[in-house]
Design a protein around this motif. Sequence first.
Motif, PDB file in Angstrom:
ATOM      1  N   THR A   1       0.649  -1.282   0.142  1.00 54.62           N
ATOM      2  CA  THR A   1       0.063   0.202  -0.075  1.00 54.62           C
ATOM      3  C   THR A   1       1.190   0.685  -0.159  1.00 54.62           C
ATOM      4  O   THR A   1       1.613   1.690  -0.631  1.00 54.62           O
ATOM      5  CB  THR A   1      -0.842  -0.187   0.831  1.00 54.62           C
ATOM      6  N   ARG A   2       0.524   1.913   0.887  1.00 55.04           N
ATOM      7  CA  ARG A   2       1.973   3.638   1.443  1.00 55.04           C
ATOM      8  C   ARG A   2       3.219   3.152   1.776  1.00 55.04           C
ATOM      9  O   ARG A   2       3.943   4.160   0.860  1.00 55.04           O
ATOM     10  CB  ARG A   2       1.058   3.943   2.296  1.00 55.04           C
ATOM     11  N   TYR A   3       3.675   1.894   1.369  1.00 56.91           N
ATOM     12  CA  TYR A   3       5.232   1.641   1.448  1.00 56.91           C
ATOM     13  C   TYR A   3       5.574   0.931   0.012  1.00 56.91           C
ATOM     14  O   TYR A   3       6.680   0.992  -0.336  1.00 56.91           O
ATOM     15  CB  TYR A   3       5.358   0.854   2.478  1.00 56.91           C
ATOM     16  N   SER A   4       4.868   0.549  -1.136  1.00 58.28           N
ATOM     17  CA  SER A   4       4.820   0.574  -2.523  1.00 58.28           C
ATOM     18  C   SER A   4       5.391   1.422  -3.497  1.00 58.28           C
ATOM     19  O   SER A   4       4.654   1.453  -4.475  1.00 58.28           O
ATOM     20  CB  SER A   4       4.360  -0.738  -2.479  1.00 58.28           C
ATOM     21  N   ARG A   5       5.925   2.323  -3.254  1.00 63.12           N
ATOM     22  CA  ARG A   5       5.872   3.024  -4.468  1.00 63.12           C
ATOM     23  C   ARG A   5       7.660   3.513  -4.351  1.00 63.12           C
ATOM     24  O   ARG A   5       8.793   3.829  -2.997  1.00 63.12           O
ATOM     25  CB  ARG A   5       5.404   4.284  -3.027  1.00 63.12           C
TER      26      ARG A   5
ATOM     27  N   TYR B   1      14.108   2.918  -6.846  1.00 57.11           N
ATOM     28  CA  TYR B   1      13.718   2.103  -5.812  1.00 57.11           C
ATOM     29  C   TYR B   1      13.963   2.927  -4.574  1.00 57.11           C
ATOM     30  O   TYR B   1      14.750   3.149  -3.838  1.00 57.11           O
ATOM     31  CB  TYR B   1      14.269   0.689  -5.444  1.00 57.11           C
ATOM     32  N   LEU B   2      12.586   2.313  -3.361  1.00 57.65           N
ATOM     33  CA  LEU B   2      13.287   3.299  -2.300  1.00 57.65           C
ATOM     34  C   LEU B   2      13.318   2.183  -1.204  1.00 57.65           C
ATOM     35  O   LEU B   2      11.827   0.968  -1.279  1.00 57.65           O
ATOM     36  CB  LEU B   2      11.863   4.333  -1.653  1.00 57.65           C
ATOM     37  N   SER B   3      13.945   2.130  -0.641  1.00 59.37           N
ATOM     38  CA  SER B   3      14.369   1.243   0.159  1.00 59.37           C
ATOM     39  C   SER B   3      13.549   1.732   1.605  1.00 59.37           C
ATOM     40  O   SER B   3      13.036   2.513   1.817  1.00 59.37           O
ATOM     41  CB  SER B   3      16.055   0.599   0.238  1.00 59.37           C
ATOM     42  N   HIS B   4      14.101  -0.133   2.745  1.00 57.62           N
ATOM     43  CA  HIS B   4      13.090  -0.146   3.943  1.00 57.62           C
ATOM     44  C   HIS B   4      13.630   1.525   4.604  1.00 57.62           C
ATOM     45  O   HIS B   4      13.109   2.445   5.537  1.00 57.62           O
ATOM     46  CB  HIS B   4      13.219  -1.523   4.880  1.00 57.62           C
ATOM     47  N   ALA B   5      15.176   1.667   4.499  1.00 53.83           N
ATOM     48  CA  ALA B   5      15.774   2.273   5.002  1.00 53.83           C
ATOM     49  C   ALA B   5      15.070   4.171   4.813  1.00 53.83           C
ATOM     50  O   ALA B   5      14.499   5.008   5.644  1.00 53.83           O
ATOM     51  CB  ALA B   5      17.208   2.483   5.254  1.00 53.83           C
ATOM     52  N   LEU B   6      15.457   4.652   3.367  1.00 58.49           N
ATOM     53  CA  LEU B   6      14.582   5.144   3.219  1.00 58.49           C
ATOM     54  C   LEU B   6      12.617   5.708   4.034  1.00 58.49           C
ATOM     55  O   LEU B   6      12.764   6.433   4.221  1.00 58.49           O
ATOM     56  CB  LEU B   6      14.208   5.372   1.975  1.00 58.49           C
ATOM     57  N   LEU B   7      11.706   3.852   4.005  1.00 58.52           N
ATOM     58  CA  LEU B   7      11.123   4.732   3.998  1.00 58.52           C
ATOM     59  C   LEU B   7      10.503   5.441   5.737  1.00 58.52           C
ATOM     60  O   LEU B   7       9.169   5.056   6.138  1.00 58.52           O
ATOM     61  CB  LEU B   7      10.090   3.443   3.661  1.00 58.52           C
ATOM     62  N   TYR B   8      11.649   4.095   6.749  1.00 52.79           N
ATOM     63  CA  TYR B   8      11.239   4.602   7.437  1.00 52.79           C
ATOM     64  C   TYR B   8      10.710   5.316   8.138  1.00 52.79           C
ATOM     65  O   TYR B   8      10.029   5.580   9.225  1.00 52.79           O
ATOM     66  CB  TYR B   8      12.470   3.664   8.361  1.00 52.79           C
TER      67      TYR B   8
END
Length: 202
Positions: free
Chosen positions: A102-106, A114-121
């Motif tokens: 959802t909101r993290y799948s961007r 690609y946005l990694s988990h670190a950037l989405l944290y």
Amino acid sequence: MRYIRRMLKVKHDKDYYTGAHYGLGTAVTTCGILVPALLSLQQTTWGMQLPWLWWCSWSMSLSVGLLQAYMKLFKIEANFLTYKAAYAALKHEGWLFINRSTRYSRDDPEDGSYLSHALLYPQFAEEVERIIQHLKRAELDMAMAGDHHQGAAGTGGSIARRGGAGRVSFGSETRRRSVERRQQRSAASTSHHPPASASADI
């Protein structure tokens, strides 16, 4: 990690109030069914010869009244619903972040990288803090309720009032915030890339 500590704390509270809710509720329901049955037996001939039936029914009636009063005083059902919903929301948010759903799948709106988990944290931490703040407001509302007759199922604080009696509106506000972020990204992308007709005119 704050997320793990808070989720474990909420899970502990949820388990505590779950046991209290079902345990006390089962006792109240069982005694409430047995008392009329015992009272009806006292009307029979052989029942009048058994004085312990009267004492047993009297004790159960007293127990039902006390348990219901304690459940209302300590807001067992309201706490059960609040912590259960908060734990589900925290766990759901964690799975969304791990799976990038959802909101993290961007991807990056500017270059599509690609946005990694670190950037989405930071976004994930913001959502977790929002859930925790809702939970704290609900706890404060229940503590301030006092003697107001809001009922166990309707005293879920700001959390329950936003989602109806006994329900939490974490999902609805999260969807609203996601829509707002998408609109902001769309506006930013439009400002960076003007329409072809405008470019031709220039």
